[in-house]
Design an enzyme around this catalytic site. Structure first.
Site, PDB file in Angstrom:
ATOM      1  N   ARG A  47       0.809  -1.226   0.000  1.00  8.21           N
ATOM      2  CA  ARG A  47       0.000   0.000   0.000  1.00  8.21           C
ATOM      3  C   ARG A  47       0.836   1.267   0.000  1.00  8.21           C
ATOM      4  NH1 ARG A  47      -4.409  -0.704   4.475  1.00  8.21           N
ATOM      5  NH2 ARG A  47      -2.629  -1.690   5.469  1.00  8.21           N
ATOM      6  N   ASP A  90      -3.681  -1.297  -3.566  1.00  9.30           N
ATOM      7  CA  ASP A  90      -4.610  -1.440  -2.452  1.00  9.30           C
ATOM      8  C   ASP A  90      -5.532  -2.599  -2.841  1.00  9.30           C
ATOM      9  OD1 ASP A  90      -6.667  -1.168  -0.651  1.00  9.30           O
ATOM     10  OD2 ASP A  90      -6.324   1.009  -0.465  1.00  9.30           O
ATOM     11  N   LYS A 146      -0.558 -19.001   5.656  1.00  6.96           N
ATOM     12  CA  LYS A 146      -1.414 -19.217   6.804  1.00  6.96           C
ATOM     13  C   LYS A 146      -1.576 -17.908   7.574  1.00  6.96           C
ATOM     14  CE  LYS A 146       0.005 -20.836  10.795  1.00  6.96           C
ATOM     15  NZ  LYS A 146       0.737 -20.045  11.818  1.00  6.96           N
ATOM     16  N   HIS A 176       4.920 -23.857   6.351  1.00  7.57           N
ATOM     17  CA  HIS A 176       6.367 -23.831   6.119  1.00  7.57           C
ATOM     18  C   HIS A 176       7.085 -24.998   6.795  1.00  7.57           C
ATOM     19  CE1 HIS A 176       6.572 -21.641   9.969  1.00  7.57           C
ATOM     20  NE2 HIS A 176       7.830 -21.981  10.005  1.00  7.57           N
ATOM     21  N   LYS A 180      10.720 -27.875   5.705  1.00  6.56           N
ATOM     22  CA  LYS A 180      11.944 -28.129   6.488  1.00  6.56           C
ATOM     23  C   LYS A 180      12.544 -29.471   6.058  1.00  6.56           C
ATOM     24  CE  LYS A 180      10.360 -25.448  10.460  1.00  6.56           C
ATOM     25  NZ  LYS A 180      11.246 -24.354  10.770  1.00  6.56           N
ATOM     26  N   GLU A 214       9.286 -22.863  21.632  1.00  7.65           N
ATOM     27  CA  GLU A 214       9.844 -21.574  21.206  1.00  7.65           C
ATOM     28  C   GLU A 214      10.259 -20.756  22.419  1.00  7.65           C
ATOM     29  OE1 GLU A 214       8.052 -19.865  17.424  1.00  7.65           O
ATOM     30  OE2 GLU A 214       6.302 -20.499  18.554  1.00  7.65           O
ATOM     31  N   ASP A 233      -2.706 -21.436  16.212  1.00  9.81           N
ATOM     32  CA  ASP A 233      -1.516 -20.903  15.543  1.00  9.81           C
ATOM     33  C   ASP A 233      -0.544 -22.012  15.137  1.00  9.81           C
ATOM     34  OD1 ASP A 233       0.257 -18.774  14.697  1.00  9.81           O
ATOM     35  OD2 ASP A 233       1.439 -19.092  16.516  1.00  9.81           O
ATOM     36  N   HIS A 238       1.089 -26.798  11.710  1.00 11.69           N
ATOM     37  CA  HIS A 238       2.414 -27.424  11.763  1.00 11.69           C
ATOM     38  C   HIS A 238       2.417 -28.786  12.462  1.00 11.69           C
ATOM     39  CE1 HIS A 238       3.439 -23.511  10.398  1.00 11.69           C
ATOM     40  NE2 HIS A 238       3.578 -22.942  11.575  1.00 11.69           N
ATOM     41  N   LYS A 338       5.067 -20.805  23.660  1.00 14.92           N
ATOM     42  CA  LYS A 338       5.958 -19.644  23.570  1.00 14.92           C
ATOM     43  C   LYS A 338       6.660 -19.478  24.922  1.00 14.92           C
ATOM     44  CE  LYS A 338       4.121 -18.065  19.641  1.00 14.92           C
ATOM     45  NZ  LYS A 338       4.831 -18.252  18.387  1.00 14.92           N
TER      46      LYS A 338
HETATM   47  C1  BG6 Z   1       4.309 -19.541  12.575  1.00 11.95           C
HETATM   48  C2  BG6 Z   1       3.556 -19.105  13.803  1.00 11.95           C
HETATM   49  O1  BG6 Z   1       3.467 -20.232  11.705  1.00 11.95           O
HETATM   50  O2  BG6 Z   1       5.384 -20.399  12.954  1.00 11.95           O
HETATM   51  C3  BG6 Z   1       4.470 -18.414  14.782  1.00 11.95           C
HETATM   52  O3  BG6 Z   1       2.508 -18.208  13.428  1.00 11.95           O
HETATM   53  C4  BG6 Z   1       5.687 -19.284  15.091  1.00 11.95           C
HETATM   54  O4  BG6 Z   1       3.783 -18.093  15.986  1.00 11.95           O
HETATM   55  C5  BG6 Z   1       6.350 -19.781  13.804  1.00 11.95           C
HETATM   56  O5  BG6 Z   1       6.600 -18.502  15.846  1.00 11.95           O
HETATM   57  C6  BG6 Z   1       7.399 -20.816  14.125  1.00 11.95           C
HETATM   58  O6  BG6 Z   1       8.131 -21.162  12.973  1.00 11.95           O
HETATM   59  P1  BG6 Z   1       9.611 -21.707  13.079  1.00 11.95           P
HETATM   60  O7  BG6 Z   1       9.971 -22.117  11.695  1.00 11.95           O
HETATM   61  O8  BG6 Z   1      10.463 -20.609  13.632  1.00 11.95           O
HETATM   62  O9  BG6 Z   1       9.565 -22.883  14.034  1.00 11.95           O
END
Ligand code: BG6
Length: 486
Positions: A47, A90, A146, A176, A180, A214, A233, A238, A338
């Protein structure tokens, strides 16, 4: 260069966090490794009022910031930046799409890859606008970041809107974790080794653990995390994707459809967690103040953006059951959070003990385990026992870890998950992307847990930042004679 396979990549949200920290560095790396031969132009949209030159300058500075130092090569940048362009856009403004169309129509590349890294609520609108601007052709694909919705209903709605414009074969849903290296290595490990395959079932395996821990908190995630929590999340995508690769039957081939069919069957066999069993099966947690890596950190509710988010969990542990012939009776323990004591992701396959032991003082806790580390280091190790050496200890057992990864290979070829996924999307390979039915089935299972939490007003247990979650997470396994692999 043969133009007939070339693709123009358009990134929506091109100046956002994901693009800056992940997508552009991954694309640069593809260029550096000479894997970008099918990629024509990279057009970022956003934007902001930026001219292409200023965008390139920003990209230059950000790449230098986010790439590993030894990856930077001015000559690679020179070639890379020639592909970069910027269009102010936009999402709701048709005139902006006309400008994008003008740029795309000048290109000789027939393929178009639209990468949507904006708010998911805009995905439907963007696809529709692209169609109205006549820039969707048979060689066009869309990549969806996502989170795909907030629950099954919102996910379906996004999928339906996108499907009005792009066929399923042209839709690439990102998780993602599938990019890996060690997650992909699961297929090689399971189906390339006679050693493991025959024992990959409930006769030999007593439990499976998947942990994604994390250290980071949620500061800077604004209202997204307040409305989301750890279950939505991380587990919905994942952890369930990893679970389905661990648990799936051998696919008919390595083609995308065959692999996705098998993953899908696993998701369908997940036993629902409902109001009746939610208390025994799940633990919700929220970090309070503590210390991570020697530094004092605030608790979740003390962060400005999260004062009111007292129904949001930052940790979840749960026991999943897969009701099929292979896995009946084997608990799959999932855990993520977290502000835990470390950043690591791993899968632990724990084997049953032998039915009889010949050894006096056989330590009961020494079970065979296959430990698959996804990050930060990628490695696989097999935990076995052997004889404690020496004259004095006749036949005493001791643990030994066998490392199954080739360290020399690891060093040379590590890459970010986004490099793999972008490369596959450019080449049109859907294997590592989620199919619509997978995502929706995963949401159905997650919705049931959230419904059960609401119904039971399931409390959120507190844990100190810098620990591995509330004590109840330890108890979840202890009552069944298991413990988390630490
Ligand atoms: C994301 C989440 O999909 O994956 C985040 O929204 C998270 O909250 C992240 O921190 C973790 O990814 P990675 O590759 O660092 O383990």
């Amino acid at each position: 260069m043969c133009m007939s396979h070339m693709v123009d990549l358009v990134i929506f949200g091109g100046t956002g966090d994901l693009s800056t920290r992940k997508l552009l560095p991954a694309l640069y790396q593809l260029q550096r490794h000479q894997l970008a031969d099918r990629l024509n132009r990279i057009i970022a949209t956003g934007r902001g009022e930026l001219d292409p030159e200023s965008f390139r300058n920003e990209a230059h500075a950000n790449l230098k910031k986010y790439l590993p130092q030894d990856s930077w090569d001015e000559a690679v940048w020179e070639r890379f930046c020639q592909r970069l362009d910027y269009v102010k856009l936009d999402a709701g403004n048709a005139a902006d799409y006309a400008q994008l169309a003008e740029l795309l129509n000048q290109s000789e590349a027939p393929g178009r890859l639209y990468y949507l890294a904006t708010l998911p609520s805009l995905y439907g609108e963007i696809c529709q606008q692209l169609q109205n601007a006549s820039v969707v052709n048979e060689a066009s694909r869309v990549v969806l970041e996502k989170p795909l919705g907030h629950d099954l209903e919102s996910c379906r709605s996004i999928n339906e809107q996108v499907a009005r414009v792009f066929d399923e074969e042209a839709t690439f849903r990102i998780d993602h974790y599938l990019g890996k290296e060690t997650v992909q290595n699961l297929l090689a490990l399971r189906f390339g080794n006679q050693l493991f395959h025959p024992m990959w079932n409930n006769t030999f395996i007593s439990s499976v653990q998947i942990t994604v821990a994390e250290e980071i908190g949620v500061a800077g995630r604004g209202s997204y995390y307040a409305d989301t929590g750890a279950l939505r999340d991380m587990v919905q995508n994942h952890l369930l994707q990893v679970l389905s690769l661990v648990a799936m039957e051998p696919p008919a081939s390595l083609k995308a459809t065959d692999i996705r069919d098998e993953k899908m069957k696993v998701l369908r066999c997940l036993e629902p967690i409902t109001g009746e069993n939610v208390k025994k099966r799940t633990v919700r947690g929220r970090y309070g103040a503590g210390a991570v890596d020697g530094e004092a950190v605030k608790g979740f509710l003390e962060e400005d953006a999260f004062h009111h988010a007292d129904n949001t969990e930052t940790f979840v542990a749960l026991k999943a059951s897969i009701n099929n012939w292979r896995w009946a009776g084997v608990p799959f323990y999932l855990r993520t959070g977290k502000r835990l004591s470390g950043r690591y992701s791993e899968i632990v396959i724990e084997y049953r003990r032998q039915s009889f032991s010949l050894f006096a003082n056989d330590p009961q806790e020494l079970t065979n385990k296959l430990v698959i580390h996804l990050q930060p280091q990628e490695s696989i190790s097999l935990h076995t026992v052997n004889k404690k050496p020496g004259l004095t200890s006749k036949l005493k057992l001791q643990p030994v870890e066998l490392h199954l990864t080739d360290e020399s290979q690891n060093k040379g070829d590590s890459y970010d998950a986004y490099e793999r996924l972008l490369l596959d999307a450019v080449h049109g390979d859907q294997t590592l992307f989620m199919r619509r039915d997978e995502v929706e089935t995963a949401w159905r299972w997650i919705d049931s847990i959230i419904g059960a939490w609401d119904e039971n007003s399931t409390p959120i247990k507190s844990y100190n930042a810098g620990t591995m979650g509330p004590n109840a997470a330890t108890a979840l396994l202890a009552v069944e004679g298991h413990s988390w692999h630490e």
